[in-house]
Design an enzyme around this catalytic site. Structure first.
Site, PDB file in Angstrom:
ATOM      1  N   ASN A 183       1.003  -1.244   0.022  1.00  0.00           N
ATOM      2  CA  ASN A 183      -0.077   0.033   0.160  1.00  0.00           C
ATOM      3  C   ASN A 183       0.734   1.082  -0.208  1.00  0.00           C
ATOM      4  OD1 ASN A 183      -2.425  -1.442   0.214  1.00  0.00           O
ATOM      5  ND2 ASN A 183      -2.373  -1.506   2.212  1.00  0.00           N
ATOM      6  N   ILE A 184       0.670   2.088  -0.842  1.00  0.00           N
ATOM      7  CA  ILE A 184       1.131   3.524  -0.897  1.00  0.00           C
ATOM      8  C   ILE A 184       0.409   4.155   0.247  1.00  0.00           C
ATOM      9  CG2 ILE A 184       1.300   5.654  -2.091  1.00  0.00           C
ATOM     10  CD1 ILE A 184       1.105   3.792  -4.739  1.00  0.00           C
ATOM     11  N   CYS A 217      11.210  11.339  -7.359  1.00  0.00           N
ATOM     12  CA  CYS A 217      11.621  10.018  -6.483  1.00  0.00           C
ATOM     13  C   CYS A 217      12.834   9.650  -7.204  1.00  0.00           C
ATOM     14  CB  CYS A 217      10.510   9.105  -6.455  1.00  0.00           C
ATOM     15  SG  CYS A 217       9.757   8.514  -8.124  1.00  0.00           S
TER      16      CYS A 217
END
Length: 184
Positions: free
Chosen positions: A94-95, A119
């Site tokens: 899960n983010i 990122c």
């Protein structure tokens, strides 16, 4: 670059010491007025980043920020916000909603503009954050996913797209959207 006739009999081009070479980071793009995205910048990108007159950098990686890049930011008065999201390749990881929500608050505050979101490669974590921005801008999901896939390429993740689609933007709708695509 300029033609240097004084030292070069065959008219070759040589670099002038006063000329800066502008090299954008990997996957660099403008998201909107005052908002940019990319992969992790390094020293080769510093002249380019300086030309953007950034106020803020949002890093979505959990690793310690490189000292040389931290020094560049400090020397140029650029504030760093680091939201450590693991770059895990597992399809069912899960983010973190709260982390994306906090990063969005920084992006939506125009006092932080111009801002660079990055990122490692500028694909997945950055793509999720930008996808949420697009949702706030009322883009249709197919356009949001097209943009995400353009940056992620063959490594596009259904889990990222599901995150973007299901992310609850209602708590951020009270934030004033002052970037260009939000104006009526």
């Amino acid at each position: 670059m300029k033609l240097d006739d004084s030292n070069n009999s065959n008219g070759q081009i040589s670099a002038d010491a006063d000329d800066d070479v502008y090299v954008p980071p990997l996957n660099f793009a403008m998201v909107d007025h005052g908002i940019f995205r990319s992969g992790f910048p390094d020293s080769a990108n510093f002249s380019f980043l300086k030309s953007l007159r950034l106020r803020t950098v949002i890093c979505l990686c959990p690793e310690p920020y490189p000292e040389v890049t931290s020094e560049f930011l400090k020397a140029n008065g650029i504030k760093l916000y680091q939201f450590g999201i693991d770059g895990c390749k597992e399809p069912f990881v899960n983010i973190p909603n709260d982390t994306i929500r906090e990063a969005l608050k920084v992006v939506l505050d125009v006092k932080n503009h111009p801002v660079l979101i990055h990122c490692k490669r500028g694909k997945h974590r950055t793509g999720c954050l930008v996808g949420c921005i697009r949702r706030l801008q009322k883009w249709c999901l197919s356009s949001v996913f097209d943009e995400y896939q353009r940056f992620a390429g063959a490594k596009a993740r259904v889990s990222d797209q599901r995150f973007i689609e299901l992310f609850d933007i209602s708590c951020l709708k009270n934030n004033p959207l002052s970037f260009s695509c939000s104006r009526k």
